[in-house]
Write a protein that holds these residues in place. Structure first.
Motif, short mmCIF file in Angstrom:
data_model
loop_
_atom_site.label_atom_id
_atom_site.label_comp_id
_atom_site.label_asym_id
_atom_site.label_seq_id
_atom_site.Cartn_x
_atom_site.Cartn_y
_atom_site.Cartn_z
N MET A 585 0.85 -1.19 0.00
CA MET A 585 0.00 0.00 0.00
C MET A 585 0.89 1.24 0.00
N HIS A 586 0.72 2.11 -0.96
CA HIS A 586 1.53 3.32 -1.04
C HIS A 586 0.77 4.38 -1.82
N GLY A 587 1.29 5.59 -1.81
CA GLY A 587 0.66 6.68 -2.54
C GLY A 587 1.11 6.72 -3.98
N GLU A 588 0.70 7.79 -4.65
CA GLU A 588 1.13 8.01 -6.03
C GLU A 588 2.40 8.87 -6.02
N PHE A 589 3.39 8.49 -6.82
CA PHE A 589 4.66 9.21 -6.85
C PHE A 589 4.90 9.81 -8.23
N GLY A 590 5.77 10.81 -8.24
CA GLY A 590 6.27 11.31 -9.50
C GLY A 590 7.25 10.31 -10.09
N GLY A 591 7.65 10.52 -11.31
CA GLY A 591 8.55 9.59 -11.98
C GLY A 591 9.95 9.64 -11.43
N PRO A 592 10.85 8.83 -11.99
CA PRO A 592 12.24 8.78 -11.53
C PRO A 592 12.99 10.05 -11.93
N SER A 593 14.18 10.20 -11.38
CA SER A 593 14.96 11.41 -11.66
C SER A 593 15.59 11.39 -13.05
N SER A 594 15.64 10.21 -13.68
CA SER A 594 16.22 10.10 -15.03
C SER A 594 15.66 8.87 -15.71
N ASP A 595 15.96 8.72 -16.98
CA ASP A 595 15.49 7.57 -17.74
C ASP A 595 16.20 6.32 -17.24
N LEU A 596 15.42 5.30 -16.85
CA LEU A 596 16.00 4.07 -16.29
C LEU A 596 16.32 3.05 -17.37
N GLY A 597 15.90 3.28 -18.57
CA GLY A 597 16.17 2.31 -19.63
C GLY A 597 15.29 1.09 -19.56
N LEU A 598 14.14 1.16 -18.85
CA LEU A 598 13.22 0.03 -18.73
C LEU A 598 12.12 0.15 -19.77
N ASP A 599 11.59 -0.98 -20.19
CA ASP A 599 10.53 -1.02 -21.19
C ASP A 599 9.19 -0.85 -20.46
N ALA A 600 8.78 0.42 -20.26
CA ALA A 600 7.58 0.71 -19.49
C ALA A 600 6.33 0.15 -20.15
N GLU A 601 6.28 0.17 -21.48
CA GLU A 601 5.10 -0.33 -22.19
C GLU A 601 4.96 -1.83 -22.02
N ARG A 602 6.06 -2.53 -22.16
CA ARG A 602 6.01 -4.00 -22.09
C ARG A 602 5.52 -4.47 -20.72
N ASP A 604 3.95 -2.49 -18.46
CA ASP A 604 2.85 -1.64 -18.01
C ASP A 604 3.24 -0.88 -16.72
N LEU A 605 4.35 -0.18 -16.81
CA LEU A 605 4.88 0.53 -15.64
C LEU A 605 4.43 1.99 -15.65
N ASP A 606 3.87 2.43 -14.53
CA ASP A 606 3.52 3.85 -14.43
C ASP A 606 4.64 4.58 -13.69
N ASP A 607 4.43 5.89 -13.43
CA ASP A 607 5.47 6.69 -12.78
C ASP A 607 5.83 6.15 -11.40
N SER A 608 4.82 5.69 -10.65
CA SER A 608 5.09 5.15 -9.31
C SER A 608 6.00 3.94 -9.39
N ALA A 609 5.73 3.06 -10.35
CA ALA A 609 6.55 1.87 -10.51
C ALA A 609 7.99 2.26 -10.87
N LEU A 610 8.14 3.19 -11.82
CA LEU A 610 9.48 3.60 -12.23
C LEU A 610 10.24 4.26 -11.07
N ALA A 611 9.52 5.05 -10.25
CA ALA A 611 10.17 5.66 -9.10
C ALA A 611 10.65 4.60 -8.12
#
Length: 741
Positions: A585-602, A604-611
């Motif tokens: 259980m967590h809140g909604e976060f802004g994205g990471p500080s830089s591009d992580l090089g992860l395939d967000a579409e594949r 299904d990663l949102d900003d919280s996941a990337l952070a």
């Protein structure tokens, strides 16, 4: 359950059993009119009893139907104003007559009026609690009974309101005594300030040869003292309600100005009241201001602060303005016998009602029905009438207690009786419920029973008994295993804690990064680190999901400390392994500080996941061994359920399966850490440690395994159960630990 109102900020007033016991003997229906004195009320005012009736009924309805009368907590403010009005009038008359304030006599009257019934309620509540409430509630109830007896309950609740481990703690049967604590503290502060001020001015008058203080000088002195005190309190209340709303609701300095409003009304108006058509209209406006606040205020209303001006100024209007015309006069309505009778019993109604609200659902599930609530309210009123008539009034009038020293001695003895009786009752019941046939050393204790079904048989139904008891398990979460090893949510900077092997003997460091769900694993990780001859660096923070992101001027301390901790972990050469764990259980976060090089579409990663994946990516780039613990199941997640798992066990020891949960019901969040196993599956230094199967099999998650209660609340595993998983966790972490051996 419908009775509970928490003390944490997000539900700060839902547990706020908010009404005071204010009730002056000078204004009872049976009291004599006060002697005339200019500038103070000189006659019995029955409408004040009707005003008390309004306040107590508002609070009563709020506590039985909190979702209907959402602002009923304003009843406390009405009573605080009445208290300031009556007490100041009494002190002013005494000062005019004697030139000072006789503190002993004043406190003696207050004690004879307030303590006997309050101590009776506390005593009966302490005894009843061990028979009605589950064992998980005994210690918290006893703690607050002691605080209530000593009139410091409001400060205990203020401290609990911001303590993370108390966030899900239920309201106790004596939580409403916080208002009496505020009132009694005012009764100490206010007369002492007046007495010292009058003493100083009197000495100055005598030294200058001037005559003693006159009526006007005394009133001016009172007004200056009360004005400065009230203005300072109101300013602090507005500030502190915005800065720390959870604490502001309970602490005395945010409430004093409400008393001083009534004090100013008594000093300025004296025995005068505005009547006639205009005065009556103003009185009704004041009545509607109180009622409007009770109806339209909610838990989201910042309170007390400036919003408390609506009900308190409304109370002043009713005290000062009204009419007695039959049918239209507000004083006529407030002076009717049903209203004054409820007002006469209001103190007793307040004291008795909250234990009934808390106890009744444990006695019968029917307590949630409206018609049962109506019957309970009628019973409370009847009990209050009887206890006022046959207990409170005779003791207050008892001649044997009239000497102040006897009053003080009797009060002290009564307080000792309540504290000792409550402590003995809880201790005796805990001793009787203890099961000493089982311990952590048992080969089938806790997770070991699940891991060895052939040797241990069925581990699920608690055939081995229970150890430790549900009450002890509840305390495990509230009392840290490693004090100081978890930073508070808003603590600035990175707080380090070192466990594991001694620095002089250690070969490398394992770091733990995350929120309280990472702290939860410390009893196991500490022993694993010692076995592996490694230091354990703890970088955990309550309610702070491990994540990265861009730090700005308005960034939270959580994000700031996380970014600083990530930088520290990636650059520290001694840190070879980092364990990451967090709540699902967590809140909604802004994205990471830089591009992580992860395939967000594949994936299904949102900003919280990337952070949340930013720390993992950066640690892998720094060639650290990264161990990610999957999220643990969340038990009893039903929004209508406020029952913790240990409490459920305490109530269902005959059928522990009643506390089990379906696995799918315990998966309530995004579970990005669990899903990271797929995202980072190709990374050599990434290691995923599943945790669901430590408490679940197939589709069921268990409340008890091998005699061990699995959770200390509904989402944090119990300390004793965590220790039973050490061999299994060691095995699952072995690839990461071996990489740096």
């Amino acid at each position: 359950m419908w009775i509970r109102r928490c003390v944490v900020e997000k539900t700060r007033r839902e547990t706020q059993v908010s009404m005071t016991s204010t009730y002056s003997e000078e204004a009872t229906a049976s009291g004599r009119p006060l002697p005339a004195a200019a500038g103070a009320p000189t006659r019995f005012q029955p409408e004040i009893q009707g005003l008390r009736a309004l306040a107590v009924l508002v609070v009563l309805l709020y506590h039985f139907w909190p979702e209907r009368l959402t602002g009923g907590y304003v009843g406390v403010d009405v009573f605080f104003v009445i208290s300031g009005y009556l007490i100041t009038a009494h002190l002013f008359k005494e000062a005019v007559k004697t030139g000072g304030v006789r503190l002993g006599q004043f406190w003696g009257r207050r004690i004879r009026r307030l303590l006997p019934l309050s101590l009776l309620v506390l005593l009966l509540t302490a005894i009843s609690a061990v028979f009605i409430l589950p064992s998980t509630a005994w210690q918290a109830t006893l703690r607050q009974i002691i605080a209530s007896t000593l009139y410091v309950q409001n400060w205990i609740l203020a401290a609990d309101a911001v303590e993370y481990s108390k966030a899900d703690e239920r309201a106790t049967a004596v939580q409403h005594f916080w208002t009496l604590s505020v009132e009694e503290q005012f009764y100490i502060l206010w007369p002492v300030l007046l007495a010292l001020t009058l003493l100083f001015l009197g000495l100055r008058q005598r030294r200058s040869g001037a005559p003693g203080l006159g009526h006007r000088q005394i009133r001016a002195t009172f007004l200056w003292v009360v004005g400065l005190l009230g203005a300072g309190s109101l300013a602090f209340s507005i500030y502190y309600t915005a800065a720390a709303p959870a604490q502001a609701y309970f602490v005395t300095p945010t409430r004093i100005w409400e008393f001083t409003l009534g004090a100013v009304a008594a000093l300025v108006l004296g025995s005068r009241q505005f009547t006639g058509r205009g005065g009556n209209v103003l009185g009704w406006i004041g009545f509607l201001m109180i009622l409007g606040a009770a109806i339209f205020y909610t838990d989201a209303t910042p309170f007390p602060g400036w919003t408390a001006l609506l009900p308190t100024l409304g109370t002043v209007l009713v005290l000062a303005c009204g009419g007695r015309e039959p049918g239209t006069g507000i004083y006529w309505w407030l002076s009717l016998r049903p209203a004054t009778a409820i007002g006469d019993w209001s103190y007793a109604i307040y004291l008795w009602h909250w234990p009934v609200v808390v106890f009744s659902p444990y006695i019968s599930e029917s307590a949630r029905f409206w018609y049962v609530k109506v019957l309970l309210i009628l019973g409370i009123i009847g009990l209050s009438a009887l206890s006022t008539r046959f207990f409170e009034t005779p003791i207050r009038r008892a001649k044997i207690l009239l000497p102040t020293w006897r009053t003080m001695a009797a009060a002290g003895a009564g307080m000792v009786l309540v504290i000792v009786s409550g402590s003995v009752a809880v201790s005796a019941m805990q001793t009787n419920s203890a099961d000493s046939a089982l311990s952590e050393d048992h080969p089938c204790y806790g997770y070991r029973a699940l891991a060895n079904p052939e040797e241990c048989g069925s581990p699920f139904e608690g055939d081995l008994g229970l150890w430790p008891s549900p009450a002890v398990v509840t305390q495990q979460y509230q009392e840290e295993a490693f004090p100081g090893c978890q930073a508070d949510e808003d603590t600035p900077g990175v707080q380090e804690c070192w466990l594991g092997a001694e620095e002089s003997e250690a070969q490398g460091t394992v770091a733990v990064f995350g929120d309280s769900h990472a702290t939860m694993w410390l009893p196991a990780l500490d022993e694993i680190a010692q076995e592996q001859n490694k230091q354990l660096l703890v970088l955990t923070r309550s309610a702070c999901t491990p994540r990265g992101g861009e730090v700005g001027g308005d960034s939270s301390e959580c994000l700031r400390s996380n970014v600083e901790a990530i930088d520290e972990l990636t650059t520290d050469q001694n840190v070879d392994t980092v364990v990451i764990a967090a709540s699902q259980m967590h809140g909604e976060f802004g994205g990471p500080s830089s591009d992580l090089g992860l395939d967000a579409e594949r994936y299904d990663l949102d900003d919280s996941a990337l952070a949340m994946y930013e720390p993992i990516v950066r640690l892998l780039e720094a060639e650290k061994e990264v161990v990610v613990f999957g999220e643990t199941p969340r038990m009893s997640n039903d929004e209508q359920s406020e029952e913790t798992l240990p409490e459920c066990v305490a109530l269902n020891e005959g059928d522990l399966s009643a506390c089990n949960e379906r696995l799918e019901d315990t998966q309530v969040g995004d579970r990005w850490l669990t899903r990271s196993a797929e995202v980072f599956a190709e990374e050599e230094n990434y290691h995923f440690v599943p945790t669901e199967d430590l408490v679940c099999r197939e589709d069921t998650c268990y409340a008890v395994l091998g005699g061990a209660i699995t959770y200390s609340d509904n989402s944090h595993l119990a300390r004793t159960f965590v220790r039973s998983t050490i061999p299994e966790l060691t095995s699952r972490m072995e690839p990461a630990l071996a990489a740096n051996s």
